[in-house]
Design an enzyme around this catalytic site. Structure first.
Site, PDB file in Angstrom:
ATOM      1  N   PRO A  10       2.765  -5.928  -0.391  1.00 44.66           N
ATOM      2  CA  PRO A  10       1.821  -6.995  -0.719  1.00 44.66           C
ATOM      3  C   PRO A  10       0.627  -7.099   0.224  1.00 44.66           C
ATOM      4  O   PRO A  10       0.765  -6.969   1.437  1.00 44.66           O
ATOM      5  CB  PRO A  10       2.672  -8.260  -0.652  1.00 44.66           C
ATOM      6  N   ASN A  11      -0.504  -7.318  -0.392  1.00 42.95           N
ATOM      7  CA  ASN A  11      -1.795  -7.554   0.271  1.00 42.95           C
ATOM      8  C   ASN A  11      -2.437  -6.284   0.833  1.00 42.95           C
ATOM      9  O   ASN A  11      -3.567  -6.332   1.302  1.00 42.95           O
ATOM     10  CB  ASN A  11      -1.688  -8.630   1.373  1.00 42.95           C
ATOM     11  N   ARG A  18      -9.205  -7.385   4.211  1.00 44.30           N
ATOM     12  CA  ARG A  18      -8.234  -8.354   4.706  1.00 44.30           C
ATOM     13  C   ARG A  18      -8.102  -8.248   6.230  1.00 44.30           C
ATOM     14  O   ARG A  18      -7.745  -7.198   6.752  1.00 44.30           O
ATOM     15  CB  ARG A  18      -6.904  -7.986   4.053  1.00 44.30           C
ATOM     16  N   TYR A  23      -6.341  -5.016  10.716  1.00 44.04           N
ATOM     17  CA  TYR A  23      -5.975  -3.857   9.895  1.00 44.04           C
ATOM     18  C   TYR A  23      -7.088  -2.815   9.735  1.00 44.04           C
ATOM     19  O   TYR A  23      -6.857  -1.775   9.113  1.00 44.04           O
ATOM     20  CB  TYR A  23      -5.503  -4.336   8.514  1.00 44.04           C
ATOM     21  N   ASN A  74       5.281   1.018   3.814  1.00 37.96           N
ATOM     22  CA  ASN A  74       4.798  -0.157   4.516  1.00 37.96           C
ATOM     23  C   ASN A  74       5.117  -1.318   3.583  1.00 37.96           C
ATOM     24  O   ASN A  74       4.379  -1.601   2.641  1.00 37.96           O
ATOM     25  CB  ASN A  74       3.300  -0.074   4.812  1.00 37.96           C
ATOM     26  N   ALA A  77       4.729  -7.812   4.271  1.00 37.03           N
ATOM     27  CA  ALA A  77       5.512  -9.014   4.577  1.00 37.03           C
ATOM     28  C   ALA A  77       6.964  -8.910   4.094  1.00 37.03           C
ATOM     29  O   ALA A  77       7.873  -9.520   4.688  1.00 37.03           O
ATOM     30  CB  ALA A  77       4.836 -10.241   3.981  1.00 37.03           C
ATOM     31  N   GLU A  98       9.325   3.982   7.991  1.00 36.73           N
ATOM     32  CA  GLU A  98       8.630   2.694   7.872  1.00 36.73           C
ATOM     33  C   GLU A  98       7.369   2.722   8.733  1.00 36.73           C
ATOM     34  O   GLU A  98       7.425   3.115   9.897  1.00 36.73           O
ATOM     35  CB  GLU A  98       9.584   1.594   8.346  1.00 36.73           C
ATOM     36  N   HIS A 100       3.905   0.462   9.997  1.00 40.21           N
ATOM     37  CA  HIS A 100       3.079  -0.749  10.072  1.00 40.21           C
ATOM     38  C   HIS A 100       1.781  -0.387  10.761  1.00 40.21           C
ATOM     39  O   HIS A 100       1.793   0.297  11.791  1.00 40.21           O
ATOM     40  CB  HIS A 100       3.794  -1.864  10.838  1.00 40.21           C
ATOM     41  N   ARG A 107       2.785  -9.285  17.788  1.00 38.85           N
ATOM     42  CA  ARG A 107       2.288 -10.365  16.949  1.00 38.85           C
ATOM     43  C   ARG A 107       3.302 -11.524  16.885  1.00 38.85           C
ATOM     44  O   ARG A 107       4.162 -11.637  17.738  1.00 38.85           O
ATOM     45  CB  ARG A 107       1.942  -9.797  15.566  1.00 38.85           C
TER      46      ARG A 107
END
Ligand code: DQA
Length: 142
Positions: A10-11, A18, A23, A74, A77, A98, A100, A107
């Site tokens: 998502p996103n 964004r 990012y 990825n 969320a 995975e 990110h 964070r």
């Protein structure tokens, strides 16, 4: 030739627009073009992005049925929330890495825990888009 899928949650369709301070300014299309360029003739790449948990799960099942050689995910969320995504990965038998873009450990605390990491071969976090390249490189060789 190895068949490797790159899944984004998502996103991430809004990559480039964004929170660019986190990012970056490159888009998902830029990432796809860069990966296709780097791995031309070396790996067959399939790209998929969805903002919907179930769509990602359906895609993982389809990749498992198609006996893909590897998966870069990825989960965005959903990484931190989705038992269903973890179960899909665990049940797929696919070698998954995975990724990110940001360093999730630098964070907010809610990002420090990944439900999906334990069912992946490796995790890359904080290398920006280079993380996807490193993951595909690894899966192409492994
Ligand atoms: C992310 C980190 C997640 O915590 C966040 O929800 C994202 C992107 C990353 O690539 O850094 O959407 O997965």
């Amino acid at each position: 030739m190895k068949r490797i899928a790159i899944l984004n949650g998502p996103n991430l369709d809004r990559l480039g627009k964004r929170e660019p301070e986190i990012y970056g300014r490159a888009t998902l299309a830029d990432l796809e073009a860069a990966l296709r360029k780097e791995f031309a003739g070396e790996a067959e790449l399939e790209f998929f992005q969805s903002n919907h948990e179930g769509a990602l799960i359906d895609k993982i099942a389809a990749l498992a049925e198609a006996k893909f050689d590897g998966l870069v995910i990825n989960g965005a969320a959903f990484t931190h929330t989705s038992v269903a995504l973890r179960d899909a990965l665990a049940g797929s038998g696919l070698r998954a890495v995975e990724v990110h873009i940001s360093n999730i450990y630098k964070r907010e605390e809610f990002r420090h825990h990944s439900l999906t990491a334990p069912v992946c071969v490796a995790v890359i976090s904080g290398l920006g888009l280079e993380g996807y390249h490193a993951a595909v490189r690894f899966l192409t060789k492994a």
